[in-house]
Design a protein around this motif. Structure first.
Motif, PDB file in Angstrom:
ATOM      1  N   SER A   1      84.081  -6.470  75.599  1.00 13.04           N
ATOM      2  CA  SER A   1      83.943  -5.156  76.637  1.00 13.04           C
ATOM      3  C   SER A   1      82.605  -5.296  77.122  1.00 13.04           C
ATOM      4  O   SER A   1      82.419  -4.609  78.250  1.00 13.04           O
ATOM      5  CB  SER A   1      84.283  -4.187  75.849  1.00 13.04           C
TER       6      SER A   1
ATOM      7  N   GLU B   1      80.479  -7.027  78.223  1.00  9.11           N
ATOM      8  CA  GLU B   1      80.074  -7.905  79.277  1.00  9.11           C
ATOM      9  C   GLU B   1      81.016  -7.422  80.423  1.00  9.11           C
ATOM     10  O   GLU B   1      80.658  -7.860  81.659  1.00  9.11           O
ATOM     11  CB  GLU B   1      80.564  -9.579  79.102  1.00  9.11           C
ATOM     12  N   ASN B   2      81.832  -6.280  80.311  1.00  5.65           N
ATOM     13  CA  ASN B   2      82.780  -6.084  81.359  1.00  5.65           C
ATOM     14  C   ASN B   2      82.575  -4.503  81.724  1.00  5.65           C
ATOM     15  O   ASN B   2      83.127  -4.013  82.690  1.00  5.65           O
ATOM     16  CB  ASN B   2      84.175  -6.328  81.171  1.00  5.65           C
ATOM     17  N   VAL B   3      82.095  -3.627  80.970  1.00  5.92           N
ATOM     18  CA  VAL B   3      82.089  -2.307  81.004  1.00  5.92           C
ATOM     19  C   VAL B   3      80.527  -1.648  81.505  1.00  5.92           C
ATOM     20  O   VAL B   3      79.689  -2.380  81.277  1.00  5.92           O
ATOM     21  CB  VAL B   3      82.412  -1.561  79.663  1.00  5.92           C
ATOM     22  N   PRO B   4      80.507  -0.793  82.171  1.00 12.59           N
ATOM     23  CA  PRO B   4      79.226  -0.191  82.760  1.00 12.59           C
ATOM     24  C   PRO B   4      78.493   0.271  81.363  1.00 12.59           C
ATOM     25  O   PRO B   4      78.942   0.539  80.475  1.00 12.59           O
ATOM     26  CB  PRO B   4      79.498   1.188  83.459  1.00 12.59           C
ATOM     27  N   PRO B   5      76.919  -0.012  81.511  1.00 10.54           N
ATOM     28  CA  PRO B   5      76.307   0.496  80.445  1.00 10.54           C
ATOM     29  C   PRO B   5      76.657   1.569  79.656  1.00 10.54           C
ATOM     30  O   PRO B   5      76.355   1.969  78.688  1.00 10.54           O
ATOM     31  CB  PRO B   5      74.820   0.464  80.805  1.00 10.54           C
ATOM     32  N   ILE B   6      76.789   2.752  80.547  1.00 14.88           N
ATOM     33  CA  ILE B   6      77.078   4.164  80.156  1.00 14.88           C
ATOM     34  C   ILE B   6      78.081   4.240  79.017  1.00 14.88           C
ATOM     35  O   ILE B   6      78.122   5.177  78.296  1.00 14.88           O
ATOM     36  CB  ILE B   6      77.466   5.050  81.498  1.00 14.88           C
ATOM     37  N   LEU B   7      79.070   3.287  79.060  1.00 16.05           N
ATOM     38  CA  LEU B   7      80.184   3.375  78.239  1.00 16.05           C
ATOM     39  C   LEU B   7      79.836   2.669  76.940  1.00 16.05           C
ATOM     40  O   LEU B   7      80.483   2.834  75.865  1.00 16.05           O
ATOM     41  CB  LEU B   7      81.220   2.473  78.735  1.00 16.05           C
ATOM     42  N   TYR B   8      78.644   2.119  76.764  1.00 25.15           N
ATOM     43  CA  TYR B   8      77.903   1.468  75.470  1.00 25.15           C
ATOM     44  C   TYR B   8      77.979   2.733  74.511  1.00 25.15           C
ATOM     45  O   TYR B   8      78.181   2.643  73.173  1.00 25.15           O
ATOM     46  CB  TYR B   8      76.549   1.033  75.850  1.00 25.15           C
TER      47      TYR B   8
ATOM     48  N   ARG C   1      71.233  -1.395  76.251  1.00 26.63           N
ATOM     49  CA  ARG C   1      70.505  -1.116  77.231  1.00 26.63           C
ATOM     50  C   ARG C   1      69.506  -0.092  77.418  1.00 26.63           C
ATOM     51  O   ARG C   1      68.521  -0.282  78.295  1.00 26.63           O
ATOM     52  CB  ARG C   1      71.389  -1.177  78.429  1.00 26.63           C
TER      53      ARG C   1
END
Length: 553
Positions: free
Chosen positions: A60, A62-69, A93
């Motif tokens: 995930s 590698e595929n989701v926007p950094p905000i979702l981290y 990030r």
């Protein structure tokens, strides 16, 4: 109404973390025992599903926007998915990670005030958070993962001493490696200069290889902020050294302490450690069980006075005595007067006889939490406390006056004092009606008349949620009348702690005293249940055994 027998022993964790350092959010739901009352959002449900599987988490990333981290990290921490936490932290990030922004505080609700097993559970959870993040972060640095974290903030949650030792050792290792690298670099410069000026070509001095294994990658600096709990000499020594090198200009690995607890180490070590802490960062300080004497306090007082950002101070369970010691009382008052942000104060087991008014006169007016258990308080002290409350010197939310003799004395010379202390206590509590949430009057030798008067007034205090009246030797009739007051629908009290009446304990001379004691206690519970039938069921009534020293036959 729930009637629950209480256990007589509290765990060490309960005693260690129940204090001024971590304030409780009394209105928040329990952290460990809370049940979700709302359906999770789609985002929460998806993140929770992904965080359960570390391999799915890595995919995930590698595929989701950094905000979702951030949302994935929240789910991983709350679900205790350590491998997912490691995967996320290695690819983080942002330049910072703040634990308190990811999970709610574990110090919530009023449960920790009376439930030691619950307190242990939430402390374990807090320790798990800090242990996982601290260890994973250092591993990411050692493996030179692409994480961008440069500031890790673990404050608001306890850090295990073994992790604290691990972090301080790592701090010293980075410092020593940095010194080594600087010395090698200077040596190589000297060799290069010698070659340039045509020094003896037969010299054995050759440049050294500076590309050595380091625990911290080059050209980055790290800052870790935490709450430190120190009980061992070895950890104390490492923390002192780590805080010292963290203050050096150019330090690449810095430790900052926001809350500090030093226990069972003595006055000398307390004094040494306080001098190493950055004063502008320290907000909570706990110094209980250090056998601090008057001379020790005189030595640490100047340092305490410089900790102007303190919001919590715990000096309980030491050997401080202000009895016939006006200079020390003045020094303690001056110390408190410099702590303009102080909200929580614990002076329990300090001998404050007739000096309480002097000591507290230096407070600024922000005080919300005051513990004075076992301080030998006198009518003069209680009347002074009442005057301060009436003068809006503070608005107390938590007050502990346990183990002070506030009740009736059979000494004829004390008859006037009996009436005075009862009147002052009533004035104090009446002035605290708008703010008081927690009141502890355990083992205060409250007489029957005062108990009934207190119950009548306290049952009408709308904000009071917990009342501790254990260890007051009232007969069954008085105990039932007091309990009945708080079973009234007009009372908002949530927890009432009491002890079995002395007449539930037969004389040891009776052959069947054990069986008779069980029967008498059962009868007492039956009487309570009858009272509750016409009362409210939301009150939690906790009944404990009476201390043998307080029993009257």
């Amino acid at each position: 109404m729930a009637v629950t027998p209480m256990q007589g022993m509290h765990s060490m964790w309960y005693d260690h973390y129940k204090g001024a350092v971590y304030p409780l959010d009394l209105d928040a739901p329990p952290h460990v025992k809370s049940k979700r009352t709302q359906c999770p959002t789609l985002l929460e449900a998806c993140c929770a599903f992904i965080a359960r599987d570390a391999s799915l988490t890595r995919q995930s990333i590698e595929n989701v926007p950094p905000i979702l981290y951030i949302h994935l990290m929240e789910a991983a921490l709350r679900g205790n998915h350590d491998r997912s936490v490691q995967a996320l932290m290695s690819q983080w990030r942002l330049p910072y990670l703040v634990l308190s922004k990811l999970v709610p505080s574990v110090f919530s609700s009023y449960f920790p005030l009376y439930d030691s097993s619950y307190q242990s559970d939430l402390v374990r959870q807090g320790l798990r958070y800090t242990t996982t993040l601290a260890h994973t972060f250092l591993e990411c640095l050692r493996q030179e993962s692409p994480t961008r974290i440069r500031r890790l903030d673990l404050t608001g949650f306890p850090t295990a001493e073994v992790i604290l030792y691990y972090l301080t050792s790592h701090c010293m290792l980075v410092h020593n490696e940095n010194r080594r690298n600087n010395m090698v670099s200077l040596y190589n410069q000297a060799v290069s200069i010698a070659e340039d000026i045509g020094a003896d070509e037969s010299s054995d001095h050759k440049p050294l290889d500076i590309d050595m294994q380091n625990c911290l990658p080059q050209n980055i600096s790290i800052e870790i902020k935490l709450d430190a709990f120190v009980t061992s000499e070895s950890c104390h020594s490492e923390l002192c050294k780590a805080l010292t090198v963290s203050s050096f200009a150019g330090a690449r690995f810095s430790l900052m302490v926001e809350r500090l607890s030093v226990t069972c180490l003595g006055g000398d070590r307390v004094n040494l450690l306080l001098k190493q802490v950055k004063k502008e960062h320290l907000k909570g300080l706990q110094l209980k069980y250090n056998s601090l004497r008057n001379t020790d306090f005189v030595r640490i007082a100047p340092t305490l006075q410089s900790l102007t950002q303190l919001t919590a101070l715990d000096l309980s369970c030491n050997h401080l005595s202000l009895v016939e010691n006006a200079p020390l009382a003045t020094m303690l008052m001056q110390t408190l007067s410099t702590l303009s942000q102080l909200e929580r104060l614990d002076l329990s087991n300090s001998r404050l006889k007739n000096k309480l008014s002097v000591v507290l006169s230096g407070l600024s007016g922000h005080l919300k939490h005051l513990r004075l258990s076992g301080c030998g308080l006198t009518p003069l002290d209680i009347s002074g406390l009442a005057r301060m409350a009436q003068g809006n010197k503070f608005a107390l939310e938590e007050l502990d006056l346990s183990e002070n003799r506030l009740g009736f004395s059979e000494n004829e010379d004390m008859m006037g004092a009996n009436q005075g202390i009862a009147s002052s206590l009533m004035q104090l509590l009446n002035s605290s009606v708008p703010s008081l949430r927690v009141l502890e009057l355990q083992a205060c030798n409250l007489d029957v008349d005062l108990a009934k008067s207190l119950a009548s007034m306290l049952s009408c205090m709308g904000r009071l949620i917990l009342l501790n009246l254990q260890g007051n030797p009232w007969p069954t009739s008085c105990s039932l009348e007091v309990a009945g007051r708080f079973m009234s629908p007009s009372s908002n009290l949530r927890v009432l702690q009491m002890s079995y009446p002395p007449d539930c304990y037969p004389s040891f001379e009776d052959e069947d005293h054990v069986d008779l004691e069980v029967e008498l206690k059962a009868r007492f519970h039956v009487s309570l249940n009858k009272l509750s039938q016409n009362g409210r069921s939301s009150l939690k009534l906790l009944i404990s055994d009476m201390d043998q020293d307080l029993l009257i036959h």
